[in-house]
Write a protein that holds these residues in place. Structure first.
Motif, PDB file in Angstrom:
ATOM      1  N   LYS A 177       0.966  -1.191  -0.085  1.00 19.61           N
ATOM      2  CA  LYS A 177      -0.114  -0.017  -0.089  1.00 19.61           C
ATOM      3  C   LYS A 177       0.818   1.238   0.044  1.00 19.61           C
ATOM      4  N   HIS A 178       1.915   1.374   0.864  1.00 14.75           N
ATOM      5  CA  HIS A 178       2.687   2.466   0.975  1.00 14.75           C
ATOM      6  C   HIS A 178       3.897   2.482   0.120  1.00 14.75           C
ATOM      7  N   GLY A 179       4.276   1.568  -0.589  1.00 10.24           N
ATOM      8  CA  GLY A 179       5.365   1.472  -1.512  1.00 10.24           C
ATOM      9  C   GLY A 179       6.761   2.026  -1.105  1.00 10.24           C
ATOM     10  N   ASP A 180       7.187   2.991  -1.587  1.00  8.22           N
ATOM     11  CA  ASP A 180       8.660   3.614  -1.384  1.00  8.22           C
ATOM     12  C   ASP A 180       8.610   4.312  -0.048  1.00  8.22           C
ATOM     13  N   LEU A 181       7.475   4.800   0.600  1.00 10.15           N
ATOM     14  CA  LEU A 181       7.306   5.343   1.671  1.00 10.15           C
ATOM     15  C   LEU A 181       7.538   4.655   2.997  1.00 10.15           C
ATOM     16  N   TYR A 182       7.205   3.323   2.873  1.00  7.86           N
ATOM     17  CA  TYR A 182       7.502   2.040   3.844  1.00  7.86           C
ATOM     18  C   TYR A 182       9.042   2.200   4.249  1.00  7.86           C
ATOM     19  N   GLN A 183       9.351   1.987   5.529  1.00  4.72           N
ATOM     20  CA  GLN A 183      10.595   1.856   5.845  1.00  4.72           C
ATOM     21  C   GLN A 183      11.035   0.240   6.261  1.00  4.72           C
TER      22      GLN A 183
END
Length: 405
Positions: A305-311
């Motif tokens: 769902k969050h793609g590149d934003l996910y750490q």
């Protein structure tokens, strides 16, 4: 004319290295003043010992005499500095670089909660005696503070005062002469009190967690006995869902760093577990593994769902964006979950005690419980056993009835 009568100050000068001396005009006469910097207050402003006379040589002599007595330990270097001012200077100037972050946080907490702005903290450092410290501790006890809290305060204050002696501020440490007061109140939950869920409460709590974001975390806490920091440090590489095991190799601590001006910043510290014995691999119930599998599927959805934003830190328990969970938010979430389940509040650590209790109830040997809990000393395991098992021991003793038919 009024302007002419105002005090006129000339530039300050040094007198043979004996501190700072300057002159002023008083009643038309030259007036000399001298000063030594003998410390700094909580705001970093210098504290000075002042000397004055109409004769410059008198000021020089007074300063020389004071310095001589000070160097020989006959008088303290500050007769105005308060305990609060010294504790702040000592902590942020003398100890900030040689204390571990966790230790510094504890000392700062003692300063903020028990020294700053208190009746004892406002007293002049050189005037504090045993009676002052004793009266303050007695007051804390009457307010409901536990003996352990007061002992911790005295331990930290004693260290601070010992360094005040080394710096020549005081001649004696009176912390050694106080008597620890006994509790006059019954605290609802002492720091060392062992609390745990009954089997009925545990089931009631688990039944209430349907669709709760932290369900898997709470289930694993009850099914493994891991400490809060160990749970927060878990990564998926530590979980073997095929063989139903969890390996504890690290822990997380959340620290607050305080600057001299009182501003606070939070940071996450990853470190080895509490002791060598805490590094362990333990089996977990298969039903706990099933809950972790469901949790992993939900986490995978959030990653997509969050793609590149996910750490991508590999954390088992984290925020929706993969970051470390704020432990303060987690403990608040736990407290709300207890309330919704209509269960009296218990510390987060109570889930660890509950795990040990269920093992004892299942007649698991104490030595095995020690290894599963990661206790370095079996005495710690025994302390839990003797606190939580009176009913079990009573039941076992009744088995002797067959010998007295």
């Amino acid at each position: 004319m009024a302007e002419d009568n105002k005090k006129k100050k000339k530039p300050r000068s040094k007198a043979n290295g004996e501190g700072t001396i300057w002159q002023e005009k008083r009643n038309g006469k030259t007036y000399y003043r001298g000063a030594y910097v003998i410390g700094y207050d909580a705001d970093g402003k210098p504290l000075r010992k002042l000397f004055s006379s109409y004769k410059k040589q008198d000021v020089i002599d007074k300063m020389a005499d004071y310095k001589s007595q000070m160097n020989n330990g006959l008088i303290p270097t500050s007769d105005k500095m308060t305990l609060e001012q010294w504790f702040h200077t000592w902590l942020f100037e003398f100890r900030i670089n040689n204390l571990k972050d966790t230790s510094f946080e504890r000392y700062e907490g003692v300063y903020r909660n028990y020294i700053k702005g208190t009746s004892l903290g406002k007293k002049k450092l050189i005037e504090i005696r045993t009676a002052d410290i004793q009266a303050y501790y007695n007051m804390l006890s009457e307010q409901g503070k536990s003996t352990n809290v007061i002992k911790t305060l005295n331990k930290h204050l004693k260290t601070c005062m010992n360094d005040a002696i080394k710096q020549g501020y005081i001649m004696r440490n009176y912390c050694s002469l106080v008597t620890m007061p006994k509790n006059t109140t019954n605290e609802l939950e002492d720091d060392n009190e062992i609390t745990f869920f009954t089997p009925e409460e545990q089931q009631q709590f688990l039944d209430s967690l349907d669709k709760h974001r932290n369900k898997a975390l709470f289930v694993l806490a009850l099914g493994s006995g891991l400490r809060l920091g160990e749970l927060m440090g878990l990564k998926w590489e530590d979980i073997d869902l095929k063989n139903n095991t969890v390996s504890v190799t690290r822990a997380i601590s959340q620290l607050s760093k305080v600057a001299k001006d009182g501003s606070r910043t939070w940071s996450i510290l990853e470190h080895p577990p509490k002791t060598k014995s805490s590094i362990r691999t333990i089996p977990i119930p298969s039903n706990v593994s099933k809950e972790l599998k469901r949790h992993k599927k939900q986490q995978d959805k959030e990653i997509l769902k969050h793609g590149d934003l996910y750490q991508k830190n590999g954390l088992v328990f984290c925020t929706e964006l993969g970051n470390y969970i704020d432990t303060r938010n987690l403990t608040r979430s736990y407290a709300r979950a207890l309330s919704r389940a209509d269960i009296q509040h218990k510390k987060f650590h109570s889930m660890r005690h509950t795990y040990a209790t269920r093992l004892f109830e299942a007649d698991v040997p104490i030595k095995t419980v020690q290894k599963l809990m990661g206790h370095s000393d079996i005495t710690t395991t025994m302390n839990i056993y003797t606190h939580v098992m009176p009913e079990k021991m009573t039941e076992d003793v009744q088995k002797l009835n067959r010998l007295f038919k």
